[in-house]
Design a protein around this motif. Structure first.
Motif, PDB file in Angstrom:
ATOM      1  N   UNK A  99       0.940  -1.132   0.116  1.00 17.72           N
ATOM      2  CA  UNK A  99      -0.036   0.082   0.071  1.00 17.72           C
ATOM      3  C   UNK A  99       0.734   1.405  -0.056  1.00 17.72           C
ATOM      4  N   UNK A 100       0.512   2.190  -0.759  1.00 15.16           N
ATOM      5  CA  UNK A 100       1.245   3.266  -0.832  1.00 15.16           C
ATOM      6  C   UNK A 100       0.288   4.444  -1.548  1.00 15.16           C
ATOM      7  N   UNK A 101       0.233   5.729  -0.970  1.00 13.80           N
ATOM      8  CA  UNK A 101      -0.561   6.460  -1.632  1.00 13.80           C
ATOM      9  C   UNK A 101       0.154   7.910  -1.991  1.00 13.80           C
ATOM     10  N   UNK A 102      -0.046   8.398  -3.238  1.00  7.55           N
ATOM     11  CA  UNK A 102       0.448   9.787  -3.606  1.00  7.55           C
ATOM     12  C   UNK A 102      -0.414  10.777  -4.011  1.00  7.55           C
ATOM     13  N   UNK A 103      -0.687  11.850  -3.574  1.00  7.78           N
ATOM     14  CA  UNK A 103      -1.492  12.747  -3.735  1.00  7.78           C
ATOM     15  C   UNK A 103      -0.987  14.216  -4.299  1.00  7.78           C
ATOM     16  N   UNK A 104      -1.553  14.527  -5.495  1.00 10.82           N
ATOM     17  CA  UNK A 104      -1.057  15.866  -5.901  1.00 10.82           C
ATOM     18  C   UNK A 104      -2.139  16.909  -5.778  1.00 10.82           C
ATOM     19  N   UNK A 105      -1.956  17.931  -4.873  1.00  9.99           N
ATOM     20  CA  UNK A 105      -3.125  18.984  -4.857  1.00  9.99           C
ATOM     21  C   UNK A 105      -2.172  20.246  -5.141  1.00  9.99           C
ATOM     22  N   UNK A 106      -2.653  20.950  -6.331  1.00 10.10           N
ATOM     23  CA  UNK A 106      -1.788  21.996  -6.676  1.00 10.10           C
ATOM     24  C   UNK A 106      -0.416  21.800  -6.782  1.00 10.10           C
ATOM     25  N   UNK A 107       0.299  22.663  -5.912  1.00  8.59           N
ATOM     26  CA  UNK A 107       1.774  22.454  -6.353  1.00  8.59           C
ATOM     27  C   UNK A 107       2.477  21.729  -5.224  1.00  8.59           C
ATOM     28  N   UNK A 108       1.565  20.824  -4.655  1.00  6.04           N
ATOM     29  CA  UNK A 108       2.026  20.041  -3.272  1.00  6.04           C
ATOM     30  C   UNK A 108       2.062  18.453  -3.851  1.00  6.04           C
ATOM     31  N   UNK A 109       2.904  17.655  -3.249  1.00  4.78           N
ATOM     32  CA  UNK A 109       2.866  16.362  -3.526  1.00  4.78           C
ATOM     33  C   UNK A 109       3.033  15.645  -2.220  1.00  4.78           C
ATOM     34  N   UNK A 110       1.916  14.739  -1.684  1.00  6.66           N
ATOM     35  CA  UNK A 110       2.040  14.162  -0.381  1.00  6.66           C
ATOM     36  C   UNK A 110       2.315  12.601  -0.662  1.00  6.66           C
ATOM     37  N   UNK A 111       3.202  12.222   0.191  1.00  8.66           N
ATOM     38  CA  UNK A 111       3.177  10.653  -0.446  1.00  8.66           C
ATOM     39  C   UNK A 111       3.055   9.968   1.165  1.00  8.66           C
ATOM     40  N   UNK A 112       2.156   8.831   1.184  1.00  9.62           N
ATOM     41  CA  UNK A 112       2.247   8.227   2.293  1.00  9.62           C
ATOM     42  C   UNK A 112       2.371   6.941   2.191  1.00  9.62           C
TER      43      UNK A 112
END
Length: 211
Positions: A99-112
């Protein structure tokens, strides 16, 4: 290129990017979209494709991604879900093998990844930002955004098309040779990324039915 035992879990496209980005990133996304007018097919071209993609405000799909790496005998496979919210929201949820999550919101990338969370500001990683924009720009039908970073060429027809993106920036060219996004009408069905060193990844995408 030598690979550590952990490299198959790393984002394929990021192997030539700065080390921090290599350890934290990866993207290849595609989603499905809205209805397309048959009357528009007669004059179908790149702008027609962009216009049809731009009609989609959200999407939910499953994916299977295979990464072909020269030093490995077999491709590395992963699978999961993709979500898109216009104009710049993207999420890749990898379910297998880990399991891994990558979220792009605007100019930010969040990796969990497990209990670990990492945030990246895309402006600090221009090559990574350009790569993400290749996917985001296609899904949003934003031709101007794509042409800021890539030379575009379109083959096929509205029924079955292939859009090739060639990086304009030399630094990006050192990482990515080309990105090929293929689709059927207004649906993205696959994303192929060919690295400058010849390694490549292919993501096949299936749209989930709207509840």
């Amino acid at each position: 290129m030598k690979l550590s035992p952990e490299l198959p879990q790393l984002p394929f496209f990021a192997t030539g990017l700065p080390r921090r980005a290599v350890q934290l990133t990866a993207w290849a996304m595609g989603l499905a979209l809205a209805a397309f007018s048959p009357a528009a097919f007669a004059a179908w071209d790149l702008q027609q494709l962009m216009d049809s993609l731009a009609q989609n405000k959200s999407g939910h799909a499953t994916f299977v991604e295979k990464k072909y790496i020269a030093v490995l005998d077999k491709p590395v496979e992963s699978s999961g879900e993709l979500l898109y919210t216009a104009p710049d929201g993207l999420e890749k949820r990898t379910l297998k093998p880990k399991p891994e999550s990558m979220i792009v919101n605007g100019d930010e990338l969040l990796i969990e990844r497990g209990r670990q969370k990492h945030r990246l500001q895309l402006q600090a990683y221009p090559e990574l930002a350009a790569f993400i924009d290749s996917i985001r720009g296609t899904l949003a039908g934003d031709r101007k955004a794509l042409e800021r970073s890539y030379r575009l060429s379109l083959d096929g027809s509205a029924e079955r098309w292939s859009l090739q993106l060639l990086p304009l920036d030399e630094k990006m060219q050192a990482v990515i040779q080309r990105i090929t996004i293929a689709g059927v009408r207004d649906q993205v069905r696959s994303i192929e990324i060919t690295q400058a060193d010849g390694d490549r990844s292919v993501m096949n995408i299936d749209k989930l039915a709207t509840p």
